[in-house]
Design a protein around this motif. Sequence first.
Motif, PDB file in Angstrom:
ATOM      1  N   VAL A  18       0.876  -1.178   0.000  1.00 29.42           N
ATOM      2  CA  VAL A  18       0.000   0.000   0.000  1.00 29.42           C
ATOM      3  C   VAL A  18       0.912   1.227   0.000  1.00 29.42           C
ATOM      4  CG1 VAL A  18      -1.791   1.274   1.238  1.00 29.42           C
ATOM      5  CG2 VAL A  18      -1.783  -1.232   1.291  1.00 29.42           C
ATOM      6  N   SER A  19       0.785   2.041  -0.992  1.00 33.89           N
ATOM      7  CA  SER A  19       1.675   3.195  -1.131  1.00 33.89           C
ATOM      8  C   SER A  19       1.542   4.171   0.031  1.00 33.89           C
ATOM      9  CB  SER A  19       1.371   3.938  -2.436  1.00 33.89           C
ATOM     10  OG  SER A  19       2.117   5.133  -2.505  1.00 33.89           O
ATOM     11  N   PRO A  20       2.669   4.650   0.567  1.00 32.80           N
ATOM     12  CA  PRO A  20       2.622   5.662   1.614  1.00 32.80           C
ATOM     13  C   PRO A  20       1.859   6.927   1.176  1.00 32.80           C
ATOM     14  CG  PRO A  20       4.817   4.723   1.510  1.00 32.80           C
ATOM     15  CD  PRO A  20       4.048   4.197   0.322  1.00 32.80           C
ATOM     16  N   SER A  21       1.766   7.153  -0.119  1.00 27.47           N
ATOM     17  CA  SER A  21       1.012   8.324  -0.588  1.00 27.47           C
ATOM     18  C   SER A  21      -0.464   8.208  -0.221  1.00 27.47           C
ATOM     19  CB  SER A  21       1.175   8.510  -2.098  1.00 27.47           C
ATOM     20  OG  SER A  21       0.589   7.439  -2.810  1.00 27.47           O
ATOM     21  N   ASN A  22      -0.973   6.990  -0.058  1.00 27.15           N
ATOM     22  CA  ASN A  22      -2.362   6.813   0.380  1.00 27.15           C
ATOM     23  C   ASN A  22      -2.558   7.355   1.792  1.00 27.15           C
ATOM     24  OD1 ASN A  22      -2.835   5.566  -2.036  1.00 27.15           O
ATOM     25  ND2 ASN A  22      -3.032   3.519  -1.200  1.00 27.15           N
ATOM     26  N   ALA A  23      -1.582   7.120   2.647  1.00 25.67           N
ATOM     27  CA  ALA A  23      -1.666   7.625   4.021  1.00 25.67           C
ATOM     28  C   ALA A  23      -1.640   9.147   4.024  1.00 25.67           C
ATOM     29  CB  ALA A  23      -0.525   7.072   4.863  1.00 25.67           C
ATOM     30  N   ALA A  24      -0.772   9.718   3.201  1.00 24.77           N
ATOM     31  CA  ALA A  24      -0.683  11.177   3.124  1.00 24.77           C
ATOM     32  C   ALA A  24      -1.994  11.761   2.598  1.00 24.77           C
ATOM     33  CB  ALA A  24       0.482  11.587   2.234  1.00 24.77           C
ATOM     34  N   GLN A  25      -2.579  11.108   1.613  1.00 27.28           N
ATOM     35  CA  GLN A  25      -3.851  11.576   1.063  1.00 27.28           C
ATOM     36  C   GLN A  25      -4.956  11.492   2.124  1.00 27.28           C
ATOM     37  OE1 GLN A  25      -5.388   9.250  -2.211  1.00 27.28           O
ATOM     38  NE2 GLN A  25      -6.709  10.918  -2.874  1.00 27.28           N
ATOM     39  N   ALA A  26      -4.994  10.403   2.872  1.00 27.25           N
ATOM     40  CA  ALA A  26      -5.997  10.268   3.930  1.00 27.25           C
ATOM     41  C   ALA A  26      -5.836  11.378   4.971  1.00 27.25           C
ATOM     42  CB  ALA A  26      -5.889   8.896   4.596  1.00 27.25           C
ATOM     43  N   ALA A  27      -4.587  11.672   5.331  1.00 27.22           N
ATOM     44  CA  ALA A  27      -4.325  12.726   6.320  1.00 27.22           C
ATOM     45  C   ALA A  27      -4.803  14.085   5.815  1.00 27.22           C
ATOM     46  CB  ALA A  27      -2.842  12.770   6.668  1.00 27.22           C
ATOM     47  N   ARG A  28      -4.603  14.342   4.531  1.00 30.67           N
ATOM     48  CA  ARG A  28      -5.070  15.616   3.960  1.00 30.67           C
ATOM     49  C   ARG A  28      -6.583  15.701   3.965  1.00 30.67           C
ATOM     50  NH1 ARG A  28      -0.985  14.444   0.330  1.00 30.67           N
ATOM     51  NH2 ARG A  28      -2.470  13.713  -1.257  1.00 30.67           N
ATOM     52  N   ARG A  29      -7.250  14.584   3.801  1.00 31.86           N
ATOM     53  CA  ARG A  29      -8.717  14.572   3.722  1.00 31.86           C
ATOM     54  C   ARG A  29      -9.402  14.516   5.086  1.00 31.86           C
ATOM     55  NH1 ARG A  29     -10.417  11.083  -1.563  1.00 31.86           N
ATOM     56  NH2 ARG A  29      -9.194  12.296  -3.040  1.00 31.86           N
ATOM     57  N   LEU A  30      -8.645  14.220   6.118  1.00 29.65           N
ATOM     58  CA  LEU A  30      -9.216  14.145   7.466  1.00 29.65           C
ATOM     59  C   LEU A  30      -8.656  15.291   8.303  1.00 29.65           C
ATOM     60  CD1 LEU A  30      -8.887  10.302   7.973  1.00 29.65           C
ATOM     61  CD2 LEU A  30     -11.022  11.576   7.706  1.00 29.65           C
ATOM     62  N   PRO A  31      -9.363  16.402   8.361  1.00 31.58           N
ATOM     63  CA  PRO A  31      -8.863  17.558   9.118  1.00 31.58           C
ATOM     64  C   PRO A  31      -8.538  17.190  10.571  1.00 31.58           C
ATOM     65  CG  PRO A  31     -10.844  18.118   7.879  1.00 31.58           C
ATOM     66  CD  PRO A  31     -10.682  16.632   7.789  1.00 31.58           C
ATOM     67  N   GLY A  32      -7.395  17.657  11.026  1.00 32.88           N
ATOM     68  CA  GLY A  32      -6.994  17.421  12.407  1.00 32.88           C
ATOM     69  C   GLY A  32      -6.375  16.061  12.659  1.00 32.88           C
ATOM     70  N   SER A  33      -6.234  15.244  11.616  1.00 36.10           N
ATOM     71  CA  SER A  33      -5.635  13.924  11.813  1.00 36.10           C
ATOM     72  C   SER A  33      -4.125  14.058  12.021  1.00 36.10           C
ATOM     73  CB  SER A  33      -5.926  13.019  10.611  1.00 36.10           C
ATOM     74  OG  SER A  33      -5.325  13.534   9.448  1.00 36.10           O
ATOM     75  N   THR A  34      -3.540  13.000  12.564  1.00 36.02           N
ATOM     76  CA  THR A  34      -2.099  12.936  12.772  1.00 36.02           C
ATOM     77  C   THR A  34      -1.541  11.818  11.914  1.00 36.02           C
ATOM     78  OG1 THR A  34      -2.283  13.736  15.041  1.00 36.02           O
ATOM     79  CG2 THR A  34      -0.274  12.532  14.487  1.00 36.02           C
ATOM     80  N   LEU A  35      -0.553  12.138  11.108  1.00 34.20           N
ATOM     81  CA  LEU A  35       0.105  11.148  10.268  1.00 34.20           C
ATOM     82  C   LEU A  35       1.423  10.756  10.918  1.00 34.20           C
ATOM     83  CD1 LEU A  35       0.441   9.495   7.681  1.00 34.20           C
ATOM     84  CD2 LEU A  35       1.354  11.567   6.586  1.00 34.20           C
ATOM     85  N   ARG A  36       1.594   9.474  11.167  1.00 36.64           N
ATOM     86  CA  ARG A  36       2.839   8.954  11.756  1.00 36.64           C
ATOM     87  C   ARG A  36       3.479   8.044  10.721  1.00 36.64           C
ATOM     88  NH1 ARG A  36       7.383   7.462  13.594  1.00 36.64           N
ATOM     89  NH2 ARG A  36       7.582   6.543  15.664  1.00 36.64           N
ATOM     90  N   LEU A  77       6.892   6.482  26.942  1.00 37.25           N
ATOM     91  CA  LEU A  77       7.350   5.855  25.713  1.00 37.25           C
ATOM     92  C   LEU A  77       8.876   5.729  25.751  1.00 37.25           C
ATOM     93  CD1 LEU A  77       5.149   7.742  23.123  1.00 37.25           C
ATOM     94  CD2 LEU A  77       4.958   5.350  23.779  1.00 37.25           C
ATOM     95  N   PRO A  78       9.403   4.623  25.257  1.00 38.62           N
ATOM     96  CA  PRO A  78      10.859   4.429  25.268  1.00 38.62           C
ATOM     97  C   PRO A  78      11.579   5.146  24.127  1.00 38.62           C
ATOM     98  CG  PRO A  78       9.777   2.519  24.389  1.00 38.62           C
ATOM     99  CD  PRO A  78       8.693   3.457  24.846  1.00 38.62           C
ATOM    100  N   PHE A  79      10.850   5.902  23.338  1.00 38.51           N
ATOM    101  CA  PHE A  79      11.409   6.640  22.210  1.00 38.51           C
ATOM    102  C   PHE A  79      10.608   7.917  22.044  1.00 38.51           C
ATOM    103  CE2 PHE A  79       8.332   3.513  21.009  1.00 38.51           C
ATOM    104  CZ  PHE A  79       7.403   4.259  20.316  1.00 38.51           C
ATOM    105  N   ALA A  80      11.079   8.799  21.222  1.00 39.92           N
ATOM    106  CA  ALA A  80      10.384  10.073  21.011  1.00 39.92           C
ATOM    107  C   ALA A  80       9.254   9.872  20.009  1.00 39.92           C
ATOM    108  CB  ALA A  80      11.356  11.126  20.507  1.00 39.92           C
ATOM    109  N   ALA A  81       8.044   9.735  20.495  1.00 43.01           N
ATOM    110  CA  ALA A  81       6.882   9.622  19.600  1.00 43.01           C
ATOM    111  C   ALA A  81       6.584  10.990  19.040  1.00 43.01           C
ATOM    112  CB  ALA A  81       5.680   9.085  20.369  1.00 43.01           C
ATOM    113  N   ARG A  82       6.449  11.049  17.747  1.00 40.33           N
ATOM    114  CA  ARG A  82       6.201  12.332  17.129  1.00 40.33           C
ATOM    115  C   ARG A  82       5.393  12.131  15.855  1.00 40.33           C
ATOM    116  NH1 ARG A  82      10.553  10.023  15.983  1.00 40.33           N
ATOM    117  NH2 ARG A  82      11.639  10.105  14.033  1.00 40.33           N
ATOM    118  N   ALA A  83       4.666  13.120  15.498  1.00 43.20           N
ATOM    119  CA  ALA A  83       3.953  13.083  14.232  1.00 43.20           C
ATOM    120  C   ALA A  83       4.951  13.443  13.141  1.00 43.20           C
ATOM    121  CB  ALA A  83       2.800  14.075  14.251  1.00 43.20           C
ATOM    122  N   SER A  84       4.854  12.786  12.029  1.00 46.39           N
ATOM    123  CA  SER A  84       5.739  13.133  10.910  1.00 46.39           C
ATOM    124  C   SER A  84       4.928  13.272   9.653  1.00 46.39           C
ATOM    125  CB  SER A  84       6.825  12.083  10.745  1.00 46.39           C
ATOM    126  OG  SER A  84       6.310  10.782  10.723  1.00 46.39           O
TER     127      SER A  84
END
Length: 86
Positions: free
Chosen positions: A14-32, A79-86
């Motif tokens: 599944v192309s990562p571009s699908n995730a980016a597109q979903a994030a753009r279409r869902l206002p306020g969403s967080t893409l990780r 969390l044992p690592f720095a969780a961040r939105a990217s």
Amino acid sequence: RPTLIVHGTHDDVVSPSNAAQAARRLPGSTLRLIPNLGHAWSGGRPEGSFTAPGFPDITLEIAHFFARATGQSRWLPSLPFAARAS
């Protein structure tokens, strides 16, 4: 409503571009985006199918995301690592 979209940058199913597109279409969403992760569950146990144990524990990240969104984060371990939105 809190929405977390999680995707590996090296997913060849599944192309990562699908995730980016979903994030753009869902206002306020967080893409990780998880660097170098393919089509697998980030973290997880080695004996599991489609898991990537060497990557961040996404189950814990999801719990933290929704705990923060609902004001319940004091009940979770750190969390044992720095969780961040990217």
